[in-house]
Enzyme design. Structure first.
Site, PDB file in Angstrom:
ATOM      1  N   MET B   1     125.816 -37.649  27.676  1.00  0.00           N
ATOM      2  CA  MET B   1     125.334 -38.009  26.359  1.00  0.00           C
ATOM      3  C   MET B   1     124.435 -36.925  25.821  1.00  0.00           C
ATOM      4  O   MET B   1     123.325 -37.153  25.365  1.00  0.00           O
ATOM      5  CB  MET B   1     124.519 -39.296  26.432  1.00  0.00           C
ATOM      6  CG  MET B   1     125.317 -40.475  26.813  1.00  0.00           C
ATOM      7  SD  MET B   1     124.779 -41.883  25.906  1.00  0.00           S
ATOM      8  CE  MET B   1     125.975 -43.049  26.467  1.00  0.00           C
ATOM      9  N   ILE B 195     130.037 -31.917  32.417  1.00  0.00           N
ATOM     10  CA  ILE B 195     128.733 -32.040  31.764  1.00  0.00           C
ATOM     11  C   ILE B 195     128.593 -33.465  31.225  1.00  0.00           C
ATOM     12  O   ILE B 195     129.417 -33.913  30.426  1.00  0.00           O
ATOM     13  CB  ILE B 195     128.585 -31.027  30.615  1.00  0.00           C
ATOM     14  CG1 ILE B 195     128.726 -29.598  31.144  1.00  0.00           C
ATOM     15  CG2 ILE B 195     127.236 -31.207  29.927  1.00  0.00           C
ATOM     16  CD1 ILE B 195     128.716 -28.523  30.063  1.00  0.00           C
ATOM     17  N   CYS B 196     127.573 -34.150  31.664  1.00  0.00           N
ATOM     18  CA  CYS B 196     127.243 -35.500  31.209  1.00  0.00           C
ATOM     19  C   CYS B 196     128.448 -36.439  31.376  1.00  0.00           C
ATOM     20  O   CYS B 196     128.956 -36.601  32.477  1.00  0.00           O
ATOM     21  CB  CYS B 196     126.739 -35.448  29.774  1.00  0.00           C
ATOM     22  SG  CYS B 196     125.878 -36.965  29.309  1.00  0.00           S
ATOM     23  N   GLU B 197     128.944 -37.023  30.300  1.00  0.00           N
ATOM     24  CA  GLU B 197     130.103 -37.908  30.427  1.00  0.00           C
ATOM     25  C   GLU B 197     131.296 -37.134  31.000  1.00  0.00           C
ATOM     26  O   GLU B 197     132.110 -37.682  31.746  1.00  0.00           O
ATOM     27  CB  GLU B 197     130.474 -38.507  29.067  1.00  0.00           C
ATOM     28  CG  GLU B 197     131.542 -39.569  29.157  1.00  0.00           C
ATOM     29  CD  GLU B 197     132.005 -40.063  27.789  1.00  0.00           C
ATOM     30  OE1 GLU B 197     131.778 -39.360  26.789  1.00  0.00           O
ATOM     31  OE2 GLU B 197     132.590 -41.150  27.723  1.00  0.00           O
TER      32      GLU B 197
END
Lengths: 354, 414
Positions: B1, B195-197
């Site tokens: 996010m 990266i992130c999600e």
């Protein structure tokens, strides 16, 4: 006129105007409901009036909430005036800090600037307005009820937000008093702004983590969604009436397209895996194998993770092969491209970016 | 996010990280910094004693402030949108399917790591954050260290994409990208950097297709979505708390109604996490940078990235919020994609888990939960200073992230 004077005038006007509006609305709703009931009992609308939304009750709730918010707004305005008096007198070069501080203690900003998500929800729910049509009474009444409910939940939420800002204001005042007692009061407008931001930020975060706030926001989300649903029902009624495609029909098409694309991708994959592309670069295990059922039985690391230190510079030796794919691989790639060129609507294009 | 919570000059000072890092104090950072500058540059603060001297200083401060404002205004009026460029590292499109595009970056030096690396961002925000500007670019840093680098761009999903699921993104598009890279490069396996999600996507893919993944690098990736409850820092993990507070039926209905999880909506959720930030951002903070072209452009680049918020496809958003944030299925090995269970024990390749020490969006505890669940002994963590965005664009972590990843990959490239 100072900010807080504006705020005070605004609140007074709002309180009086809001009261009159709500009273009129309650009366109108009551009259509308009574008319509808009479209409129904006369047999014009066979499916009972009981199914009609209770607009009078809803608008009464809204009026009560509105009054509570107006009263709270008046208190917030007083607090704002007190905070404004705390600001040190004119200081060159600090007009921005001073302006920012004054703006940030204005109760109107507390409702407008601190509830971004609520605003976003409202924007998302904004849509068609009521029209003066009476041939789809129940749909319109449902729409109006949903609108009233959203407004009420919005105001209830605003009350919580406003209370949070007032707690922040009181905490700021107490902190300032404590610092002043120690002879450490902020000596400029910018320092004052810093202190306010620090105190208010903490206070607002505490508010956002409270159960009451989360519950209220969930309620607001729900009612904004409901309004949107009802708006759509009404829009679809007219769409259907006049032969325009409806959202539901378009969604159906989109679902079908998505499913078809999914199938096409799967078929392509099957074709590819049966061809030479994967054979040219086999994975260490079969591509489509099912997950080993006993994977959870793996030996869990018996030690903690390795914490690595990021180096300032890395000297990884260069590989001997060139950066671009080896000729054999490139040939394969070309072959793959040729085969894939036949895909419907999908081409592998080498486009330059950057 | 990865989105939001950035200061006025994140790329320059790394304040994006620190501002986002400590939400309870977040918004003060910029103001305090500016306050110090203000005191020095503008003669702010009481000088005491000599009223005449104080008055002169006040006049001088006001004049300096006015000059600064004028310079800034002139600069703003001279700038055009095309002057504010992000993601400029040269790359070529090598594959496309529906709205998804796979790019390959052009090498900046000779290759030092044999296995190609694919960067996968999530559906909230855009991959361009990894290449925000020339001197703050994970992409460039990796290329300079000899990595053969690819990135997948999910495009801009619209309401027409509302029925796409996480299954489509992980097994479908990501899987196709991996196969395409294997085909193009001739490499049997690829390295994945999520990266992130996107880290959740790559983790799930690695669990489903371990044979195709040589090494797995995760950055700011949530694994245990309930581990935020162990955090005792105010403001950390608000999205986790907020999502849990919603009724799953309400999430379903909201997403069905809008056809997606609107990017603007998520933007406002992120803004809530640093409540005072927006109030300072476009006045005090911006004024601090607006007469310095470099800082102003940094600020505007970050604004450009933040403004680019795609809508999250609806069905995938339901899985993200309900299956993962609410029901925490990933860490329980209960998530199913394409009819197959995602078992973290199948992540048998080496794993490097990078997290930001002060990430309030993905608190470190939610990332670090992976260590106890993977099926490999070769699990490493890299803790970097800064917050969710700052870890990529902040000055403090800039030199550490790319080199840390490259060195780790280099040692596992045999």
């Amino acid at each position: 006129m100072e900010n807080f004077d504006y705020g005070k005038a605004f609140t007074d006007m709002w309180a009086l105007g809001g009261k009159a509006f709500m009273t009129a609305q309650e009366t109108a709703m009551r009259a509308m409901r009574e008319s509808m009931a009479a209409f129904s009992s006369a047999g014009a609308m066979a499916e009972g009036a009981a199914a009609l939304p209770d607009l009078a009750a809803e608008s009464g709730e809204l009026a009560r909430t509105s009054r509570a918010l107006a009263e709270l707004m008046a208190s917030a305005t007083s607090l704002s005036a007190m905070l404004a008096q705390r600001l040190p007198e004119g200081e060159a070069g600090s007009s921005v800090a001073s302006g920012a501080f004054r703006r940030m203690i204005d109760p109107r900003i507390w409702l407008g600037g601190g509830d971004e998500m609520d605003q976003a929800l409202r924007r998302l729910a904004e849509g068609p307005r009521l029209a003066d049509l009476w041939d789809v009474e129940r749909k319109f009444l449902r729409l109006f009820k949903s609108w009233l409910t959203l407004r009420r939940h919005g105001m209830e939420h605003n009350i919580l937000v406003l209370e949070g800002w007032m707690r922040a204001g009181r905490a700021f005042n107490e902190r300032l008093a404590a610092l002043s007692a120690k002879g450490e009061a902020p000596d400029g407008q910018r320092a004052m702004l810093d202190l306010w931001v620090e105190v208010a930020n903490r206070s607002l975060l505490q508010m956002q983590h409270s159960e009451a706030y989360l519950k209220s926001q969930a309620q607001l989300l729900k009612s904004s969604t409901e309004l949107r649903v009802v708006q759509r029902e009404l829009a679809e009624y007219y769409g259907d009436l006049y032969g325009f495609p409806t959202r539901t029909e378009i969604d159906d098409v989109h679902r079908t397209v998505t499913e078809l694309r999914r199938e096409v991708r799967q078929l392509r994959r099957q074709l590819r895996d049966g061809g030479s592309a994967v054979a040219a670069a086999p994975a260490e295990s079969p591509a489509e194998r099912p997950a080993p059922p006993s994977a959870s039985r793996r030996a869990a690391p018996s030690r903690g993770p390795k914490a690595i230190e990021a180096p300032a510079a890395v000297s990884v030796p260069a590989l001997s092969e060139p950066a671009e794919p080896a000729p054999a691989a490139a040939d394969t790639a070309a072959g793959g491209t040729a085969r894939r060129g036949g895909r419907a609507g999908v081409g592998r294009r080498a486009r330059k970016e950057g | 996010m990865a989105q939001q919570g950035t200061g006025a000059q994140p790329a320059e000072s790394g304040e994006g990280g620190s501002a986002a890092a400590k939400p309870a104090e977040a918004a003060t950072t910029g103001a305090k910094r500016a306050g110090k500058e203000g005191a020095g540059k503008e003669g702010g603060g009481k000088q005491g004693g000599d009223k005449g001297g104080g008055s002169a200083a006040a006049m001088s401060g006001a004049a300096r402030m006015a000059a600064r404002f004028m310079r800034g205004t002139r600069m703003m009026s001279d700038l055009r949108d095309e002057d504010v460029q992000i993601a400029t590292t040269p790359k070529d499109e090598v594959w496309r399917s529906d709205k998804v595009t796979l790019y390959r970056y052009r090498p900046l030096t000779e290759r030092r790591v044999r296995t190609p690396l694919l960067i996968a961002y999530g559906l909230i925000g855009r991959y361009t954050m990894a290449d925000l500007q020339e001197d703050r670019s994970l992409v460039r840093n990796l290329l300079k260290l000899g990595i053969d680098l690819f990135v997948v761009d999910w495009g801009n999903p619209t309401r027409a994409d509302r029925f796409l699921t996480l299954d489509d993104y992980v097994e479908g598009y990501l899987g196709d990208c991996v196969d395409e890279i294997r085909r193009i490069t001739g490499s049997a396996q690829v390295n994945l950097l999520g990266i992130c999600e996107g880290g959740v996507f790559t983790t799930a893919y690695a669990a489903l297709e371990p044979g195709k993944v040589k090494n797995l690098v995760l950055t700011i990736t949530p694994i245990d979505f309930h581990a935020d409850q162990a955090e005792e820092r105010l403001g950390f993990g608000f999205i986790n708390l907020w999502t849990r507070s919603l009724d799953p039926a309400d999430i379903d209905r909201m997403i069905d109604t809008h056809g997606s999880l609107p990017g603007a909506f998520m933007g406002s959720v992120f803004n809530m996490m640093t409540p005072m930030r927006s109030m300072l951002k476009y006045n005090v903070d911006m004024l601090d940078v607006m007469d310095d072209e470099k800082k102003l452009l940094n600020f505007l680049r970050m604004e450009k990235w933040i403004a680019d918020r795609p809508d999250h496809p609806g069905e995938a958003a339901k899985q993200w919020l309900i299956d993962l944030y609410q029901q925490n299925k990933l860490v329980k090995n209960e998530l199913e994609l394409g009819g197959r269970r995602v078992d973290l024990g199948n992540v048998t390749m080496p794993v490097l888990n990078v997290y930001a020490k002060d990430d309030h969006i993905i608190p470190p505890s939610t990332s670090r939960a992976l260590g106890a669940r993977v099926g490999t002994q070769d699990y490493s963590e890299l803790a970097l200073p800064g917050g969710h965005v700052g870890v990529f664009v902040g000055g403090r972590s800039q030199g550490l992230l790319g080199s840390g990843i490259a060195e780790w990959l280099g040692k596992r490239d045999a």
